[in-house]
Design a protein around this motif. Structure first.
Motif, PDB file in Angstrom:
ATOM      1  N   ARG A   1       0.657  -1.306  -0.024  1.00 17.26           N
ATOM      2  CA  ARG A   1       0.116  -0.031   0.025  1.00 17.26           C
ATOM      3  C   ARG A   1       0.625   1.418   0.143  1.00 17.26           C
ATOM      4  N   PRO A   2       1.860   1.258   0.838  1.00 15.39           N
ATOM      5  CA  PRO A   2       2.996   2.624   0.566  1.00 15.39           C
ATOM      6  C   PRO A   2       3.259   2.920  -0.753  1.00 15.39           C
ATOM      7  N   TYR A   3       3.525   1.929  -1.582  1.00 12.67           N
ATOM      8  CA  TYR A   3       4.129   2.208  -2.935  1.00 12.67           C
ATOM      9  C   TYR A   3       2.687   2.783  -3.695  1.00 12.67           C
ATOM     10  N   GLN A   4       1.697   2.016  -3.616  1.00  9.04           N
ATOM     11  CA  GLN A   4       0.517   2.590  -3.956  1.00  9.04           C
ATOM     12  C   GLN A   4       0.129   4.025  -3.653  1.00  9.04           C
ATOM     13  N   ALA A   5       0.299   4.238  -2.562  1.00  4.57           N
ATOM     14  CA  ALA A   5      -0.064   5.804  -1.962  1.00  4.57           C
ATOM     15  C   ALA A   5       1.081   6.497  -2.609  1.00  4.57           C
ATOM     16  N   MET A   6       2.143   6.089  -2.809  1.00  2.84           N
ATOM     17  CA  MET A   6       3.230   6.985  -3.226  1.00  2.84           C
ATOM     18  C   MET A   6       3.201   7.449  -4.932  1.00  2.84           C
ATOM     19  N   ALA A   7       2.409   6.403  -5.428  1.00  2.00           N
ATOM     20  CA  ALA A   7       2.187   6.610  -7.115  1.00  2.00           C
ATOM     21  C   ALA A   7       0.942   7.472  -7.070  1.00  2.00           C
ATOM     22  N   THR A   8       0.090   7.279  -6.138  1.00  2.00           N
ATOM     23  CA  THR A   8      -1.203   8.225  -6.101  1.00  2.00           C
ATOM     24  C   THR A   8      -0.811   9.618  -6.076  1.00  2.00           C
ATOM     25  N   LYS A   9       0.089   9.935  -5.048  1.00  2.00           N
ATOM     26  CA  LYS A   9       0.364  11.122  -4.617  1.00  2.00           C
ATOM     27  C   LYS A   9       1.389  11.854  -5.783  1.00  2.00           C
ATOM     28  N   CYS A  10       2.078  11.113  -6.534  1.00  2.00           N
ATOM     29  CA  CYS A  10       2.634  11.550  -7.678  1.00  2.00           C
ATOM     30  C   CYS A  10       1.828  11.564  -8.981  1.00  2.00           C
ATOM     31  N   GLY A  11       0.737  11.364  -8.762  1.00  2.00           N
ATOM     32  CA  GLY A  11      -0.017  11.128  -9.997  1.00  2.00           C
ATOM     33  C   GLY A  11       0.317  10.321 -11.131  1.00  2.00           C
ATOM     34  N   MET A  12       0.701   9.011 -10.730  1.00  2.00           N
ATOM     35  CA  MET A  12       1.202   8.077 -11.703  1.00  2.00           C
ATOM     36  C   MET A  12       0.194   7.084 -11.839  1.00  2.00           C
ATOM     37  N   VAL A  13       0.002   6.427 -12.731  1.00  2.00           N
ATOM     38  CA  VAL A  13      -0.811   4.935 -12.972  1.00  2.00           C
ATOM     39  C   VAL A  13      -0.104   3.787 -12.344  1.00  2.00           C
ATOM     40  N   TYR A  14      -0.651   3.278 -11.529  1.00  2.00           N
ATOM     41  CA  TYR A  14      -0.055   1.907 -10.715  1.00  2.00           C
ATOM     42  C   TYR A  14      -0.260   0.630 -11.475  1.00  2.00           C
ATOM     43  N   LEU A  15       0.429   0.110 -11.880  1.00  2.00           N
ATOM     44  CA  LEU A  15       0.385  -1.327 -12.499  1.00  2.00           C
ATOM     45  C   LEU A  15       0.383  -2.375 -11.305  1.00  2.00           C
ATOM     46  N   PRO A  16      -0.379  -3.402 -11.882  1.00  2.00           N
ATOM     47  CA  PRO A  16      -0.275  -4.807 -11.059  1.00  2.00           C
ATOM     48  C   PRO A  16       1.046  -5.230 -10.781  1.00  2.00           C
ATOM     49  N   THR A  17       1.001  -5.503  -9.732  1.00  2.00           N
ATOM     50  CA  THR A  17       2.788  -6.022  -9.150  1.00  2.00           C
ATOM     51  C   THR A  17       2.947  -7.323 -10.006  1.00  2.00           C
ATOM     52  N   LEU A  18       4.426  -7.497 -10.332  1.00  2.00           N
ATOM     53  CA  LEU A  18       4.972  -8.805 -10.775  1.00  2.00           C
ATOM     54  C   LEU A  18       5.584  -9.497  -9.818  1.00  2.00           C
ATOM     55  N   VAL A  19       5.258 -10.678  -9.480  1.00  2.00           N
ATOM     56  CA  VAL A  19       5.827 -11.410  -8.254  1.00  2.00           C
ATOM     57  C   VAL A  19       6.783 -12.619  -8.747  1.00  2.00           C
ATOM     58  N   VAL A  20       7.973 -12.653  -8.441  1.00  2.00           N
ATOM     59  CA  VAL A  20       8.864 -13.720  -8.788  1.00  2.00           C
ATOM     60  C   VAL A  20       9.067 -14.554  -7.528  1.00  2.00           C
ATOM     61  N   SER A  21       8.471 -15.650  -7.557  1.00  2.00           N
ATOM     62  CA  SER A  21       8.547 -16.507  -6.353  1.00  2.00           C
ATOM     63  C   SER A  21       9.420 -17.779  -6.239  1.00  2.00           C
ATOM     64  N   LYS A  22      10.194 -17.715  -5.231  1.00  2.00           N
ATOM     65  CA  LYS A  22      11.009 -18.841  -4.984  1.00  2.00           C
ATOM     66  C   LYS A  22      11.833 -19.322  -6.476  1.00  2.00           C
ATOM     67  N   PHE A  23      12.499 -18.322  -6.973  1.00  2.00           N
ATOM     68  CA  PHE A  23      13.039 -18.468  -8.428  1.00  2.00           C
ATOM     69  C   PHE A  23      13.670 -19.775  -8.520  1.00  2.00           C
ATOM     70  N   ASP A  24      14.724 -19.910  -7.543  1.00  2.00           N
ATOM     71  CA  ASP A  24      15.586 -21.268  -7.674  1.00  2.00           C
ATOM     72  C   ASP A  24      14.982 -22.673  -7.729  1.00  2.00           C
ATOM     73  N   TYR A  25      13.640 -22.642  -7.427  1.00  2.00           N
ATOM     74  CA  TYR A  25      12.833 -23.847  -7.426  1.00  2.00           C
ATOM     75  C   TYR A  25      12.095 -23.854  -8.600  1.00  2.00           C
ATOM     76  N   LEU A  26      12.197 -23.018  -9.513  1.00  2.00           N
ATOM     77  CA  LEU A  26      11.044 -22.737 -10.862  1.00  2.00           C
ATOM     78  C   LEU A  26      11.820 -23.942 -12.036  1.00  2.00           C
ATOM     79  N   SER A  27      10.838 -24.599 -12.589  1.00  2.00           N
ATOM     80  CA  SER A  27      11.211 -25.482 -13.418  1.00  2.00           C
ATOM     81  C   SER A  27      11.705 -24.633 -14.666  1.00  2.00           C
ATOM     82  N   ASP A  28      12.429 -25.310 -15.800  1.00  2.00           N
ATOM     83  CA  ASP A  28      12.533 -24.508 -17.135  1.00  2.00           C
ATOM     84  C   ASP A  28      11.330 -23.850 -17.771  1.00  2.00           C
ATOM     85  N   THR A  29      10.380 -24.757 -17.664  1.00  2.00           N
ATOM     86  CA  THR A  29       8.987 -24.177 -18.363  1.00  2.00           C
ATOM     87  C   THR A  29       8.487 -23.056 -17.456  1.00  2.00           C
ATOM     88  N   LYS A  30       8.583 -23.069 -16.179  1.00  2.00           N
ATOM     89  CA  LYS A  30       8.296 -21.855 -15.364  1.00  2.00           C
ATOM     90  C   LYS A  30       8.930 -20.635 -15.747  1.00  2.00           C
TER      91      LYS A  30
END
Length: 234
Positions: A128-157
């Motif tokens: 939320r603090p980053y969403q609030a920052m974007a709003t205060k700066c008049g920026m368009v907030y994008l959905p967050t991209l999450v990279v979860s447990k990278f070292d355990y991802l398969s080649d396909t993932k």
């Protein structure tokens, strides 16, 4: 579309996830800006950073999610760079209408970030603090991209992550199927013919033809459905 990735990671060389993301960068239109490399002494150049921000359409914060926030240097960057009169204030923001997003690296599965999970709160709640920052700066907030447990991802993932990351950096902020199709067409067209074998050239041309054919069929289907709805209303 010009994108600036502001990366904060104090031990970047030891991060397999960050190395993968760096190696996945598109050839054009994206700048990687690692704060700890540029400012090893922690002395951030306010004017240089502000002028850099003005050159880009999309600004991304990318960092490991330490204690539900960013590494300290990124927080310091916010304090130094996002000043009144530049990022907000009575005269507006010079960052207004720019797009802003987060790329977060997690050490646990993303599903743990929910009520009942080990972390107890969602990513959206904790950022939320980053969403609030974007709003205060008049920026368009994008959905967050999450990279979860990278070292355990398969080649396909990892391949799926590569595509998702490149789209996050360069694709128009539009979740429609047509927007995704256009993005893939541009990627295929940008390959050109230089350095490709004859077989690969034929494959690229075939994929472009398939995309075009599918789009025509979908457009025909949409027109038929619109006609049916019109007849029902009539």
């Amino acid at each position: 579309m010009q994108t600036l990735i502001i990366v904060s990671h104090p031990t970047l060389a030891d991060s397999n996830a960050q190395r993968f993301l760096w190696e996945s960068l598109p050839a054009e239109g994206v700048t990687w800006h690692h704060l700890e490399s540029v400012y090893p002494d922690g002395q951030i150049n306010q004017e240089a950073e502000q002028q850099q921000l003005l050159q880009y359409d999309r600004i991304i914060f990318q960092f490991p999610f330490y204690w539900y926030s960013s590494p300290g240097l990124l927080k310091q960057w916010q304090d130094v760079v996002l000043t009144e009169g530049f990022a907000y204030g009575v005269d507006g923001s010079r960052l207004s209408e720019k797009e802003f997003g987060l790329v977060l690296a997690l050490g646990v599965n993303e599903c743990e970030y929910q009520a009942g999970g080990r972390e107890g709160f969602t990513i959206s709640e904790l950022t939320r603090p980053y969403q609030a920052m974007a709003t205060k700066c008049g920026m368009v907030y994008l959905p967050t991209l999450v990279v979860s447990k990278f070292d355990y991802l398969s080649d396909t993932k990892k391949k799926e992550l590569l595509i998702a990351y490149q789209q996050y950096l360069t694709k128009d902020n539009d979740a429609s199927l047509k927007s995704s199709e256009n993005w893939f067409k541009l990627q295929l067209q940008s390959l050109g013919k230089a350095g490709l074998s004859e077989a690969d050239q034929q494959l690229v041309e075939h994929l472009l033809a398939v995309l075009e054919d599918n789009r025509e069929q979908l457009d025909d289907l949409a027109w038929t459905l619109a006609q049916m709805e019109g007849n029902q209303l009539g």
